[in-house]
Structure formats: C-alpha cells, structure tokens
Scaffold this active site. Structure first.
Site, PDB file in Angstrom:
ATOM      1  N   ALA A  82      -3.405   2.934  10.481  1.00  0.00           N
ATOM      2  CA  ALA A  82      -4.558   3.837  10.343  1.00  0.00           C
ATOM      3  C   ALA A  82      -5.477   3.267   9.273  1.00  0.00           C
ATOM      4  O   ALA A  82      -5.026   2.539   8.383  1.00  0.00           O
ATOM      5  CB  ALA A  82      -4.064   5.224   9.941  1.00  0.00           C
ATOM      6  N   GLY A 125       0.296   2.609  12.215  1.00  0.00           N
ATOM      7  CA  GLY A 125      -0.241   3.057  13.507  1.00  0.00           C
ATOM      8  C   GLY A 125      -0.231   1.954  14.555  1.00  0.00           C
ATOM      9  O   GLY A 125      -0.214   2.236  15.760  1.00  0.00           O
ATOM     10  N   GLU A 128       3.053   2.051  15.986  1.00  0.00           N
ATOM     11  CA  GLU A 128       3.144   3.277  16.787  1.00  0.00           C
ATOM     12  C   GLU A 128       2.397   3.144  18.118  1.00  0.00           C
ATOM     13  O   GLU A 128       2.867   3.644  19.149  1.00  0.00           O
ATOM     14  CB  GLU A 128       2.619   4.462  15.967  1.00  0.00           C
ATOM     15  CG  GLU A 128       3.571   4.795  14.821  1.00  0.00           C
ATOM     16  CD  GLU A 128       2.993   5.776  13.829  1.00  0.00           C
ATOM     17  OE1 GLU A 128       1.980   5.434  13.187  1.00  0.00           O
ATOM     18  OE2 GLU A 128       3.518   6.895  13.709  1.00  0.00           O
ATOM     19  N   GLU A 148       4.132   2.955   5.698  1.00  0.00           N
ATOM     20  CA  GLU A 148       3.517   4.179   5.156  1.00  0.00           C
ATOM     21  C   GLU A 148       4.167   4.655   3.863  1.00  0.00           C
ATOM     22  O   GLU A 148       3.502   5.236   3.005  1.00  0.00           O
ATOM     23  CB  GLU A 148       3.569   5.308   6.208  1.00  0.00           C
ATOM     24  CG  GLU A 148       2.701   5.082   7.436  1.00  0.00           C
ATOM     25  CD  GLU A 148       3.392   4.312   8.554  1.00  0.00           C
ATOM     26  OE1 GLU A 148       4.435   3.664   8.315  1.00  0.00           O
ATOM     27  OE2 GLU A 148       2.884   4.360   9.697  1.00  0.00           O
TER      28      GLU A 148
HETATM   29  N1  COA Z   1      -6.957   0.305   6.660  1.00  0.00           N
HETATM   30  C1  COA Z   1      -8.161  -0.104   6.227  1.00  0.00           C
HETATM   31  N2  COA Z   1      -8.449  -1.391   5.957  1.00  0.00           N
HETATM   32  C2  COA Z   1      -7.468  -2.300   6.162  1.00  0.00           C
HETATM   33  C3  COA Z   1      -6.188  -1.941   6.605  1.00  0.00           C
HETATM   34  C4  COA Z   1      -5.950  -0.565   6.884  1.00  0.00           C
HETATM   35  N3  COA Z   1      -4.770  -0.144   7.335  1.00  0.00           N
HETATM   36  N4  COA Z   1      -5.429  -3.059   6.695  1.00  0.00           N
HETATM   37  C5  COA Z   1      -6.223  -4.077   6.316  1.00  0.00           C
HETATM   38  N5  COA Z   1      -7.452  -3.619   6.003  1.00  0.00           N
HETATM   39  C6  COA Z   1      -8.618  -4.402   5.550  1.00  0.00           C
HETATM   40  C7  COA Z   1      -8.466  -4.857   4.097  1.00  0.00           C
HETATM   41  O1  COA Z   1      -8.896  -3.831   3.216  1.00  0.00           O
HETATM   42  C8  COA Z   1      -9.383  -6.048   4.110  1.00  0.00           C
HETATM   43  O2  COA Z   1     -10.738  -5.601   4.071  1.00  0.00           O
HETATM   44  P1  COA Z   1     -11.811  -6.424   3.138  1.00  0.00           P
HETATM   45  O3  COA Z   1     -11.714  -7.852   3.600  1.00  0.00           O
HETATM   46  O4  COA Z   1     -13.109  -5.770   3.502  1.00  0.00           O
HETATM   47  O5  COA Z   1     -11.371  -6.232   1.741  1.00  0.00           O
HETATM   48  C9  COA Z   1      -9.173  -6.664   5.481  1.00  0.00           C
HETATM   49  O6  COA Z   1      -8.666  -5.612   6.297  1.00  0.00           O
HETATM   50  C10 COA Z   1      -8.172  -7.795   5.500  1.00  0.00           C
HETATM   51  O7  COA Z   1      -6.957  -7.334   4.936  1.00  0.00           O
HETATM   52  P2  COA Z   1      -6.252  -8.033   3.685  1.00  0.00           P
HETATM   53  O8  COA Z   1      -5.385  -7.013   3.028  1.00  0.00           O
HETATM   54  O9  COA Z   1      -7.266  -8.729   2.822  1.00  0.00           O
HETATM   55  O10 COA Z   1      -5.387  -9.125   4.435  1.00  0.00           O
HETATM   56  P3  COA Z   1      -4.052  -9.805   3.886  1.00  0.00           P
HETATM   57  O11 COA Z   1      -3.811 -10.983   4.753  1.00  0.00           O
HETATM   58  O12 COA Z   1      -4.119 -10.026   2.423  1.00  0.00           O
HETATM   59  O13 COA Z   1      -2.906  -8.694   4.143  1.00  0.00           O
HETATM   60  C11 COA Z   1      -1.815  -6.949   5.384  1.00  0.00           C
HETATM   61  C12 COA Z   1      -2.627  -8.262   5.444  1.00  0.00           C
HETATM   62  C13 COA Z   1      -1.632  -6.460   6.809  1.00  0.00           C
HETATM   63  C14 COA Z   1      -0.440  -7.275   4.786  1.00  0.00           C
HETATM   64  C15 COA Z   1      -2.543  -5.923   4.523  1.00  0.00           C
HETATM   65  O14 COA Z   1      -3.886  -5.838   4.977  1.00  0.00           O
HETATM   66  C16 COA Z   1      -1.950  -4.538   4.582  1.00  0.00           C
HETATM   67  O15 COA Z   1      -0.921  -4.291   3.974  1.00  0.00           O
HETATM   68  N6  COA Z   1      -2.618  -3.580   5.282  1.00  0.00           N
HETATM   69  C17 COA Z   1      -2.249  -2.197   5.299  1.00  0.00           C
HETATM   70  C18 COA Z   1      -1.032  -1.974   6.195  1.00  0.00           C
HETATM   71  C19 COA Z   1      -0.599  -0.522   6.121  1.00  0.00           C
HETATM   72  O16 COA Z   1      -0.186  -0.028   5.106  1.00  0.00           O
HETATM   73  N7  COA Z   1      -0.721   0.176   7.269  1.00  0.00           N
HETATM   74  C20 COA Z   1      -0.324   1.538   7.385  1.00  0.00           C
HETATM   75  C21 COA Z   1      -1.453   2.446   7.124  1.00  0.00           C
HETATM   76  S1  COA Z   1      -0.982   4.148   7.264  1.00  0.00           S
END
Ligand code: COA
Length: 274
Positions: A82, A125, A128, A148
């Site tokens: 999400a 998500g 999911e 999460e």
């Molecule tokens: N919601 C909103 N934005 C998200 C996102 C999410 N779930 N996951 C990634 N993004 C955005 C980041 O903020 C970043 O945006 P920016 O470049 O404008 O700053 C962009 O996507 C790239 O992500 P980034 O974190 O820089 O990539 P990374 O390679 O360093 O890490 C992940 C990749 C997947 C490990 C990391 O993005 C992450 O942990 N995301 C969240 C996963 C999560 O917790 N999902 C469950 C949500 S309920």
C-alpha cells in the site's frame, strides 16, 4: 483504462477473445497501491466480469523507468505494498471502509482465471494481490514479504487469511511476525509461487500458461474456480458434496458433450461457452 492501470488485450491463440494483461503503473513508487490504483482496480474487475471476450487476466507491475540524471535506477517491483504516504495521520475511521471494500477483494471476486506475473518486490499489499490471484508466476529475482509489522501494522487486504491457506500457519506466522522477505526460491519451496523462471522468460512462461487455460470452456473454468474455492470455506465432507454436485451439473452442459466427442474423434473442441 487509466494511467495508473494499463490494460493490454492479447489475442487468444484459438482466435476467440483475449487475455487481459493488467499493469499497475507507478514504477517510480514501486507500483505501490494508492487510492487511485485501488479505484481503477475495482473498475477493471467489474469490466472483466462483464466482458465475455476476456478469458483470463494477468496482473503485473510496470518495469522501472530509465533513471533520471544523477539518480539510481529504481528496483524492479511487482507491487511494494500500500502507498505508505496515505497512512500518515490516518485514523481507523479513515481506513476502515477503504480496507473492507478494496481493489484486492475485487480481484478475488473476478470469476475468470487470474495470474499474478511477478518480477521484483511483492511486499505487503503486493504479496496480497499475488495471493488473491489463482496462480503466481515469478522471476528468480523476486522477493515476497509482509513487512507491515515494521510499520506497527498487520496485513490489511486479506493477507493473514489467504497466506495461511497457501503456505500454512507456521510460515505465515514467521513472515507476518518477522516482516522479513523471502526469496523466490523459498516462495517456490513453500508453494507461494507456482513457478519461478529467469526474468527474461517470465512473460513467455506466463503467456504459455494463460493461453493453455484460455483455450478451455469458460463455463467449465468458472465452475472449476468456484468449486476449488469451496475448499476454503468448507470441511472435506461438505466440500466433496459440493464437488459431486458441480461435477454432475456439468453433464447437462453442451461443453461436456463437445469435450468428450472431441477427445474421441481426436479433434480440438469448439466450446459452446467460449
Ligand atoms: N509506499 C509509498 N512509496 C513507496 C513504497 C510504498 N509502499 N515503497 C516504495 N516507495 C517509494 C519510495 O518512497 C521511493 O520513492 P522516492 O524515490 O520518491 O523517494 C521509491 O518508491 C523507491 O523506493 P526505495 O525505498 O528508494 O527503493 P529501495 O530499493 O531502497 O528499497 C524496498 C526497496 C521495497 C525495500 C523499499 O522501498 C520498501 O521497504 N518499501 C516499503 C515496503 C512496505 O513496507 N510495504 C508494505 C506497506 S503496508
């Protein structure tokens, strides 16, 4: 359909109808699910269910854009969960109705076969959405997870309920409580991924399976899907009764006769319910 949800219509090899390839298109935010994506997802599901030409649905995430100058390339993602920015300051009241009636449930309610084609992160998500699809095919570089807990949350699009049915209690507990992702290899080993392939073979493998499924009777596919799903809500005794009833009902369909005759005459069946 919209900028955040792209739909490609891929003709079925038997010349009838098409496979809808649905791409979640927010690669700069790792295809995370914001309110706009969820609204479009619900519209897409309604369209799929009401359009007789759609024979199978593939859900995937957009590939990363080329990097802008001085910036690194964003990673490959199916869906990274999400959109976390929408959680800031949100209360239960803000969230409750959105999460009860959400885009994941609308995919679950698609009556036709659905396949998740996963290349990269399938987190929160994203995992999911993968779980609401009938079949999951992933590239070897994919990662699955339910992170999460790291946000002080639990999965909210049915993840706790569906993951446990797919991979079992112990693995679900570990994934949800630790928040740590698992590799594609492990996803395959625990039955979360049906197949894993090299990323440059992902589309080919997915299309092969989609075309094979799409060549069957749509009526029989629908009966198969709902009968298999009955195992989730019923014990074995009741489930077997449901299956026996659905199996018997199929004997009154033209497609049973068409399928049986085609086998005996070594021809390709020309289904009535195409
Ligand atoms: N919601 C909103 N934005 C998200 C996102 C999410 N779930 N996951 C990634 N993004 C955005 C980041 O903020 C970043 O945006 P920016 O470049 O404008 O700053 C962009 O996507 C790239 O992500 P980034 O974190 O820089 O990539 P990374 O390679 O360093 O890490 C992940 C990749 C997947 C490990 C990391 O993005 C992450 O942990 N995301 C969240 C996963 C999560 O917790 N999902 C469950 C949500 S309920």
């Amino acid at each position: 359909m919209s900028e955040v949800l792209l739909v490609d219509e891929i003709a079925c090899e038997n010349g009838d109808g098409f496979i809808a390839k649905v791409t979640i298109n927010r690669p700069d935010k790792l295809n995370s699910l914001n309110a706009n994506v969820m609204t479009k997802m619900k519209e897409m599901a309604t369209w799929v269910n009401s359009n007789d030409d759609v024979r199978c649905v593939i859900i995937t995430g957009a590939k990363p854009n080329p990097p802008t100058e001085g910036k690194r390339m964003k990673p490959n993602a199916f869906v990274a969960g999400a959109d976390i920015t929408e959680f800031v300051g949100a209360s239960s009241e803000d969230i409750r109705s959105d999460f009860e009636d959400n885009g994941c449930e609308s995919i679950w309610n698609i009556t036709k076969p659905t396949i998740a084609m996963i290349d990269g992160f399938a987190l929160g998500g994203g995992c999911e959405i993968a779980c609401v699809c009938d079949i999951r095919i992933a590239s070897k570089r994919s990662m699955f997870g339910t992170p999460e807990i790291k946000l002080g949350l639990i999965p909210g699009f049915g993840g706790t309920q569906r993951l446990v049915k797919i991979v079992g209690l112990g693995k679900t507990m570990e994934m949800v409580m630790s928040g740590e992702p698992i590799s594609a290899d492990e996803a395959l080993a625990i039955g979360l991924a049906n197949h894993i392939v090299e990323h440059d073979k992902l589309e080919e493998k997915t299309m092969l399976i989609a075309q094979t499924i799409a060549s069957k009777s749509m009526h029989t596919l629908n009966v198969a899907k709902k009968t298999i799903r009955a195992a989730l809500d019923n014990g074995i005794t009741e489930g077997v009764k449901i299956e026996a009833n659905e199996f018997a009902n199929l004997f009154d369909t033209e497609d049973k006769e068409i399928g049986v005759q085609a086998f005996l005459s070594r021809e390709t069946p020309n289904w009535k319910h195409r």
